[in-house]
Design an enzyme around this catalytic site. Structure first.
Site: not given
Ligand code: NI
Length: 239
Positions: A196, A143, A106, A102, A52-53
């Site tokens: 991540h 989240y 965020h 995603h 993710d991210d």
């Molecule tokens: Ni995230």
């Protein structure tokens, strides 16, 4: 991108205080969660690694590691990072990885009105399509925070939501040995492992994770391969 507190909430899946709980349902209580069909992966024990991210400074090195070990993963990218990382997105696609949404920034989608939720999702879909020629069908809400409005938007867009079953908490312990242990010590078929690729220590852990899971007899697959056909507007998790 988010405060330390928010980040902790993110990883521990702690709900943010909500004056009107009817508007936000966290993943544990969602009635529409759908367990993964464990008959996927042609009956072989399989696990999905998810990142993710990103994409970020360590994603290219991660792709090298995955290629070296002939391993596929799924990237839940942030829309605002896509345009400046088009070659990385194209490489993900050409090397057989899954690319998913995603959100754009965020954002906690469960706190936004429907038009802003849709914008967070659609802008990101468009950026990914611009970079790779293909629009994603999976979203992982930042989240893990969702509600009926988010699910309804996803249904309209023909998308499903993907959660995780193994949280490596790689943000808290920037130690590749710990991250590898958390990812592999309770391995089970159809698990979805959350990592991540914005942390160098997480990328450092990946060779150990792949080698350990492979030794245990698991095949590493993309979310697309793990789930097969999915129903728009539903959430998927595992184990
Ligand atoms: Ni995230």
């Amino acid at each position: 991108m988010y405060s330390r507190c928010d980040l902790a909430r993110h990883l521990f899946k702690v709900p943010t205080p909500n004056p009107n709980p009817k508007n936000t349902s966290m993943i544990k209580t969602e009635k529409i969660e759908k367990p993964i069909n464990t008959a996927s992966c042609s009956g072989k024990p399989c696990i999905a690694l998810t990142f993710d991210d990103g994409p970020g400074a360590h994603t290219s090195r991660l792709l090298d590691i995955l290629k070296q070990r002939n391993t596929k993963a799924t990237f839940f990218v942030l829309g605002n990072k896509v345009a400046r990382n088009t070659p990385l997105l194209q490489r993900m696609k050409s090397e057989g990885h899954g690319i998913a949404n995603h959100s754009w920034s965020h954002a906690n989608l469960s706190k936004l009105p429907a038009n802003e939720i849709r914008s967070e999702i659609v802008r990101t879909n468009d950026a990914i399509k611009e970079a790779t020629g293909e629009s994603p069908i999976f979203l992982r809400e930042p989240y893990g925070a969702s509600n009926e409005t988010v699910q309804s938007e996803l249904r309209t867009l023909g998308m499903s939501s993907i959660l995780w079953s193994v949280d490596t908490r790689d943000w808290a312990d920037r130690d590749s040995t710990i991250v590898c242990h958390r990812a592999t010590s309770n391995a089970r078929s159809s698990a979805i492992i959350l990592l991540h690729d914005i942390h160098t220590s997480s990328v450092d852990a990946v060779p150990c994770i792949i080698d350990n899971l492979t030794k245990q007899g698991y095949t590493l697959v993309t979310i697309h391969e793990l789930l097969g056909k999915t129903n728009p507007g539903q959430k998927y998790y595992s184990g």
